[in-house]
Scaffold this motif. Structure first.
Motif, PDB file in Angstrom:
ATOM      1  N   LYS A 149      -0.037  -1.664  -3.805  1.00  0.00           N
ATOM      2  CA  LYS A 149       0.400  -3.146  -4.616  1.00  0.00           C
ATOM      3  C   LYS A 149       2.400  -2.663  -4.925  1.00  0.00           C
ATOM      4  N   VAL A 150       2.761  -1.098  -4.866  1.00  0.00           N
ATOM      5  CA  VAL A 150       3.924  -1.739  -4.795  1.00  0.00           C
ATOM      6  C   VAL A 150       4.461  -1.830  -3.324  1.00  0.00           C
ATOM      7  N   LEU A 151       3.794  -1.531  -1.986  1.00  0.00           N
ATOM      8  CA  LEU A 151       4.602  -1.623  -1.166  1.00  0.00           C
ATOM      9  C   LEU A 151       4.340  -3.121  -1.155  1.00  0.00           C
ATOM     10  N   ARG A 152       3.342  -3.960  -1.708  1.00  0.00           N
ATOM     11  CA  ARG A 152       3.803  -5.425  -1.678  1.00  0.00           C
ATOM     12  C   ARG A 152       4.247  -6.100  -1.836  1.00  0.00           C
ATOM     13  N   GLN A 153       5.029  -5.801  -3.414  1.00  0.00           N
ATOM     14  CA  GLN A 153       6.126  -6.050  -4.299  1.00  0.00           C
ATOM     15  C   GLN A 153       7.400  -5.890  -3.462  1.00  0.00           C
ATOM     16  N   ARG A 154       7.236  -4.402  -2.260  1.00  0.00           N
ATOM     17  CA  ARG A 154       8.428  -4.059  -2.297  1.00  0.00           C
ATOM     18  C   ARG A 154       8.523  -5.003  -0.960  1.00  0.00           C
ATOM     19  N   ASN A 155       7.654  -5.330   0.064  1.00  0.00           N
ATOM     20  CA  ASN A 155       7.708  -6.689   1.226  1.00  0.00           C
ATOM     21  C   ASN A 155       8.367  -7.846   0.731  1.00  0.00           C
ATOM     22  N   CYS A 156       7.749  -8.586  -0.183  1.00  0.00           N
ATOM     23  CA  CYS A 156       7.932  -9.521  -0.943  1.00  0.00           C
ATOM     24  C   CYS A 156       9.827  -9.871  -1.264  1.00  0.00           C
ATOM     25  N   LYS A 236      15.529  -7.033   7.736  1.00  0.00           N
ATOM     26  CA  LYS A 236      15.103  -7.978   8.997  1.00  0.00           C
ATOM     27  C   LYS A 236      13.606  -8.972   9.494  1.00  0.00           C
ATOM     28  N   LYS A 237      13.062  -7.845   9.097  1.00  0.00           N
ATOM     29  CA  LYS A 237      11.725  -7.276   9.943  1.00  0.00           C
ATOM     30  C   LYS A 237      10.954  -8.386   8.574  1.00  0.00           C
ATOM     31  N   GLY A 238      11.481  -8.006   7.278  1.00  0.00           N
ATOM     32  CA  GLY A 238      10.917  -8.395   6.353  1.00  0.00           C
ATOM     33  C   GLY A 238       9.404  -7.570   5.856  1.00  0.00           C
ATOM     34  N   GLU A 239       9.443  -6.034   6.330  1.00  0.00           N
ATOM     35  CA  GLU A 239       8.371  -5.041   6.023  1.00  0.00           C
ATOM     36  C   GLU A 239       9.003  -4.291   5.593  1.00  0.00           C
ATOM     37  N   THR A 240       7.747  -2.617   5.125  1.00  0.00           N
ATOM     38  CA  THR A 240       8.620  -1.656   5.076  1.00  0.00           C
ATOM     39  C   THR A 240       8.309  -1.243   6.336  1.00  0.00           C
ATOM     40  N   ILE A 241       8.582  -0.223   7.025  1.00  0.00           N
ATOM     41  CA  ILE A 241       8.577   0.354   8.273  1.00  0.00           C
ATOM     42  C   ILE A 241       8.229   2.204   8.375  1.00  0.00           C
ATOM     43  N   SER A 242       8.112   2.357   7.238  1.00  0.00           N
ATOM     44  CA  SER A 242       8.012   3.775   7.147  1.00  0.00           C
ATOM     45  C   SER A 242       6.994   4.171   5.710  1.00  0.00           C
ATOM     46  N   GLY A 243       6.123   5.316   6.048  1.00  0.00           N
ATOM     47  CA  GLY A 243       5.285   5.798   4.685  1.00  0.00           C
ATOM     48  C   GLY A 243       3.987   5.519   5.927  1.00  0.00           C
ATOM     49  N   PRO A 244       2.711   6.079   4.231  1.00  0.00           N
ATOM     50  CA  PRO A 244       1.024   6.440   5.262  1.00  0.00           C
ATOM     51  C   PRO A 244       0.869   5.427   5.527  1.00  0.00           C
ATOM     52  N   HIS A 245       1.244   4.179   5.020  1.00  0.00           N
ATOM     53  CA  HIS A 245       0.595   2.664   5.830  1.00  0.00           C
ATOM     54  C   HIS A 245       1.131   2.703   7.596  1.00  0.00           C
ATOM     55  N   ARG A 246       1.970   2.937   7.805  1.00  0.00           N
ATOM     56  CA  ARG A 246       2.324   3.033   9.408  1.00  0.00           C
ATOM     57  C   ARG A 246       1.990   4.274  10.053  1.00  0.00           C
ATOM     58  N   ASP A 247       1.191   5.126   9.395  1.00  0.00           N
ATOM     59  CA  ASP A 247       1.032   6.470  10.517  1.00  0.00           C
ATOM     60  C   ASP A 247      -0.263   6.404  10.809  1.00  0.00           C
TER      61      ASP A 247
END
Length: 346
Positions: A149-156, A236-247
């Motif tokens: 949920k926090v990841l979606r909010q941060r990406n937005c 630039k990418k509009g997304e979070t590039i580090s964290g458990p969702h990228r492993d």
């Protein structure tokens, strides 16, 4: 853990009814489309309140039916009523949170689609790990939902033209908190899981299977500093590039990446090793063998490995298949037939 029986109403193409299961291997034989996998899905839904086939729960409701209900009886009684929203009842008490319901019936699913854990995208391997952790501790699922949920909010926020720096800081703090809770659980699981995957791989005839966690964050730990360092690129990418969702998880056979170099047969055996290891980790945690739901999982194995597979199956299992397994001379089995959604004891 034994599933004594299951009752279902309004579930996919299954004729409303009840099935009493044997304590060993339960074989469900029927043609393609008869409803075999639907039965396995109904059991999984009763156990975990979700499907292993779809994210859209309304697709599980039988056509022209207003609702569905599935009830499983083991040492506990779990019942789910769904008519657009879910109602979870455990031992006669309604539960408000899925984390309060999950765990009454431990289940491991094995299917031909498990090969995509090996050959598919990193999300498939993360999903394997996350589902195992949810089965070990349902609170992990709630924590993972908060992280997402926090990841979606941060990406937005990152996708906005001029995001508010102070709001980014708020989301950074929240993301770091939930990410490191997720990382702590994944880190604790890995040694035991790796050990059992190696053991089960050897039993399946695979030499030198390895299962290594690859984190996008040094030491499986996300920091505010890393997020701040990545912010220009993330905007630039509009997304979070580090964290458990990228492993990802790096799986090798004979020191070569299984995804790229293993044969299809090796990948299937590797996937089975992962699933048997999952069952063993759960057994060790709860001191009881989980129920195995087997969806035509040996149809592409040769005779030697198919025999080995059934030797490795422990406790109660429900096997959906189009094949007659009489040639295997399996003991302690109960056989059912399914035709057009109607299941009967053979």
């Amino acid at each position: 853990m034994l599933l004594h029986h299951i009752e279902y109403e309004g579930f996919r193409n299954l004729t409303d009814g009840k099935i009493d299961f044997g304590e060993g291997l339960n074989i469900i034989i029927g043609e393609n489309g008869a409803g075999k996998t639907n039965l396995l899905e109904a059991i999984f839904f009763a156990a975990y309140g979700s499907s292993f086939r779809t994210n859209d729960e309304k697709n599980m409701v039988k056509f022209d039916q207003p609702y569905m209900r599935v009830t499983g009886i083991s040492n506990s009684v779990g019942s789910i009523f769904y008519n657009g929203t879910k109602k979870l009842i455990l031992n006669g008490v309604e539960k408000n949170r899925l984390s309060e319901y999950v765990g009454w019936l431990p289940v491991v699913v094995m299917s031909l689609n498990d090969i995509w854990i090996i050959r598919g995208a990193p999300a498939k391997r993360r999903g394997f790990l996350d589902w195992l952790l949810i089965k070990l501790d349902p609170v992990y699922g709630a924590n993972l939902s908060e992280y997402r949920k926090v990841l979606r909010q941060r990406n937005c926020l990152l996708q906005q033209k001029n995001p508010d720096p102070s709001l980014i800081d708020v989301y950074n703090t929240q993301l770091v908190n939930w990410a490191n809770i997720i990382y702590d659980e994944r880190r604790r699981l890995m040694p035991s899981l790796k050990e059992k995957i190696i053991q089960k791989g050897e039993e399946m005839g695979l030499a030198e299977i390895a299962f290594e966690y690859q984190s996008s964050c040094p030491g499986m730990h996300l920091t505010i500093e890393e997020l701040k360092r990545n912010e220009p690129l993330e905007m630039k990418k509009g997304e979070t590039i580090s964290g458990p969702h990228r492993d990802d998880i790096y799986i090798t056979i004979n020191n070569h990446p299984a995804k790229n170099f293993a044969s299809e047969g090796e990948c299937r055996l590797c996937a089975l090793a992962l699933k048997f290891a999952e069952a063993e980790v759960i057994r060790q945690k709860i001191n009881s063998v989980p129920l195995l739901l087997l969806d035509e999982v040996t149809i592409e194995l040769d005779e030697v490995h198919r025999k080995k597979f059934f030797e490795m199956v422990k406790g109660q299992a429900i096997y959906a298949t189009v094949q007659n397994l009489a040639d295997l001379k399996l003991s302690n089995k109960t056989q059912f037939s399914v035709k057009r959604g109607e299941i009967a004891l053979s």
